[in-house]
Design a protein around this motif. Structure first.
Motif, PDB file in Angstrom:
ATOM      1  N   ALA A 194     -28.044  62.780 -40.480  1.00  0.00           N
ATOM      2  CA  ALA A 194     -26.625  62.885 -40.096  1.00  0.00           C
ATOM      3  C   ALA A 194     -25.847  61.857 -40.904  1.00  0.00           C
ATOM      4  O   ALA A 194     -26.223  60.683 -40.949  1.00  0.00           O
ATOM      5  N   ILE A 196     -23.164  59.376 -41.321  1.00  0.00           N
ATOM      6  CA  ILE A 196     -22.371  58.585 -40.393  1.00  0.00           C
ATOM      7  C   ILE A 196     -22.032  57.257 -41.044  1.00  0.00           C
ATOM      8  O   ILE A 196     -22.819  56.695 -41.804  1.00  0.00           O
ATOM      9  N   MET A 207     -32.108  61.261 -37.247  1.00  0.00           N
ATOM     10  CA  MET A 207     -31.702  61.893 -35.997  1.00  0.00           C
ATOM     11  C   MET A 207     -32.851  61.974 -34.995  1.00  0.00           C
ATOM     12  O   MET A 207     -32.703  62.561 -33.922  1.00  0.00           O
ATOM     13  N   ASN A 250     -25.540  70.835 -32.357  1.00  0.00           N
ATOM     14  CA  ASN A 250     -25.285  70.024 -33.553  1.00  0.00           C
ATOM     15  C   ASN A 250     -24.308  68.894 -33.267  1.00  0.00           C
ATOM     16  O   ASN A 250     -24.502  67.751 -33.686  1.00  0.00           O
ATOM     17  N   TYR A 254     -25.120  64.881 -33.253  1.00  0.00           N
ATOM     18  CA  TYR A 254     -24.316  63.988 -34.094  1.00  0.00           C
ATOM     19  C   TYR A 254     -23.710  62.870 -33.253  1.00  0.00           C
ATOM     20  O   TYR A 254     -23.756  61.700 -33.626  1.00  0.00           O
ATOM     21  N   THR A 257     -26.353  60.346 -32.298  1.00  0.00           N
ATOM     22  CA  THR A 257     -26.774  59.559 -33.457  1.00  0.00           C
ATOM     23  C   THR A 257     -25.686  58.566 -33.864  1.00  0.00           C
ATOM     24  O   THR A 257     -25.981  57.444 -34.279  1.00  0.00           O
ATOM     25  N   GLU A 258     -24.445  58.947 -33.715  1.00  0.00           N
ATOM     26  CA  GLU A 258     -23.331  58.050 -34.026  1.00  0.00           C
ATOM     27  C   GLU A 258     -23.321  56.858 -33.080  1.00  0.00           C
ATOM     28  O   GLU A 258     -23.145  55.702 -33.508  1.00  0.00           O
ATOM     29  N   HIS A 293     -27.066  71.720 -41.372  1.00  0.00           N
ATOM     30  CA  HIS A 293     -26.358  70.978 -40.310  1.00  0.00           C
ATOM     31  C   HIS A 293     -24.855  71.238 -40.425  1.00  0.00           C
ATOM     32  O   HIS A 293     -24.083  70.360 -40.744  1.00  0.00           O
ATOM     33  N   VAL A 296     -22.497  69.009 -38.145  1.00  0.00           N
ATOM     34  CA  VAL A 296     -22.520  67.621 -38.570  1.00  0.00           C
ATOM     35  C   VAL A 296     -21.716  67.439 -39.838  1.00  0.00           C
ATOM     36  O   VAL A 296     -20.924  66.537 -39.978  1.00  0.00           O
ATOM     37  N   LYS A 299     -17.998  67.450 -39.213  1.00  0.00           N
ATOM     38  CA  LYS A 299     -17.505  66.240 -38.558  1.00  0.00           C
ATOM     39  C   LYS A 299     -17.412  65.103 -39.543  1.00  0.00           C
ATOM     40  O   LYS A 299     -16.475  64.322 -39.489  1.00  0.00           O
TER      41      LYS A 299
END
Length: 303
Positions: A194, A196, A207, A250, A254, A257-258, A293, A296, A299
């Motif tokens: 991901a 980020i 992830m 998804n 995300y 994970t963020e 993804h 993700v 975003k």
């Protein structure tokens, strides 16, 4: 041959007091800082970008981080002595949180990073009475990996290689048995991660903890081992990160994970000398992301 040399060096280190071990690590860390220009310069450059500080301040922090890393490496080779000395160099903060989550018998994912002597984190949890499985990245040097896995086994830690075909199976088995599953989540995750923002720049983030939290409904508990001013360690344990299931897998992965990345980032900012600043954390660029993804990717672009 290299394995035998490492064993001999480890045996020599285990003859030292912990205090003298750290003194040796301090000397080697200073030499490392002055002699290994490529890694020193990469670390200083990253420190300047992330903390928005000048080169002089960055060099001071990086030098201390090299000293800490050298001490960490020596402490890993000191692990046979760790067990003999009954883990007296490790203390806990927040242990009740982990005991509470562990007692639910759903397994616990430990979220951590390459801070402090991270191998001692798993060892300390075993000593505290937990069954621990760790997913570890295979080392480039097979002889070092062999020794490391041997020492992990000596302190009761079960190890599986990250990226191996058996990883998901091993994780599933560990969590279904109610074990602790340790996950180092501060390295480049490649095109499948991901993307980020982390310490001021977007990078590919593992992830795994989010996937395990969703698939097995296991709590993800942040825990970090931090070196104290007297050279001992404190394992700091925090309240679990909760997976929010909105139906958009998804987006949910995300989001988790963020939040996970933010926890690690806060620890590094609080203890900058205890992280490895020269690691290639930002190698994979957003344009390399795998198309699968979709959510993700959208975003990240819109951030």
């Amino acid at each position: 041959m290299k394995y035998k040399l490492l064993k001999y060096f480890s045996a020599f280190l285990c003859c030292l007091s912990h205090k003298n071990l750290l003194r040796l690590g301090h000397i080697l860390g200073i030499l490392y800082f002055h002699l290994i220009a490529k890694e020193r310069n990469r670390a200083v450059d990253r420190m300047m970008k992330s903390f928005k500080i000048d080169e002089e301040k960055a060099k001071k922090i990086v030098k201390d981080s090299f000293i800490n890393l050298s001490q960490n490496v020596l402490e890993i080779l000191y692990m046979p002595r760790l067990k003999k000395d009954d883990f007296k160099y490790i203390k806990f903060e927040g242990l009740d949180i982990l005991k509470r989550e562990y007692a639910k018998n759903r397994g616990v994912v430990i979220l951590t990073a390459h801070m402090g002597t991270w191998e001692w984190l798993a060892a300390g949890l075993v000593k505290a009475g937990f069954s621990v499985t760790a997913l570890a990245k295979t080392q480039p040097d097979s002889q070092y990996t062999k020794l490391l896995d041997e020492y992990r086994a000596q302190v009761g830690v079960e190890i599986f290689a990250r990226g191996a075909a058996s990883e998901l199976l091993a994780a599933s088995r560990a969590l279904r048995k109610g074990r602790i599953l340790g996950f180092l989540a501060d390295q480049d995750a490649g095109p499948g991660g991901a993307f980020i923002e982390f310490l001021g720049e977007v990078c590919s983030t593992p992830m795994g903890p989010a996937v395990f939290a969703r698939k097995f409904m296991s709590p993800v508990v942040p825990a970090f081992i931090i070196r104290q001013s007297d050279g001992t360690h404190k394992i700091e344990i925090y309240e679990p990160i909760v997976y929010n299931d909105t139906g958009d897998t998804n987006a949910d992965l995300y989001d988790f994970t963020e939040r996970m990345t933010k926890v690690i980032e806060e620890q590094i900012i609080a203890h900058p000398t205890q992280w490895i600043w020269f690691q290639k954390r930002w190698n994979t660029r957003p344009e390399q992301q795998k198309v699968k993804h979709h959510t993700v990717k959208t975003k990240v672009v819109n951030k």
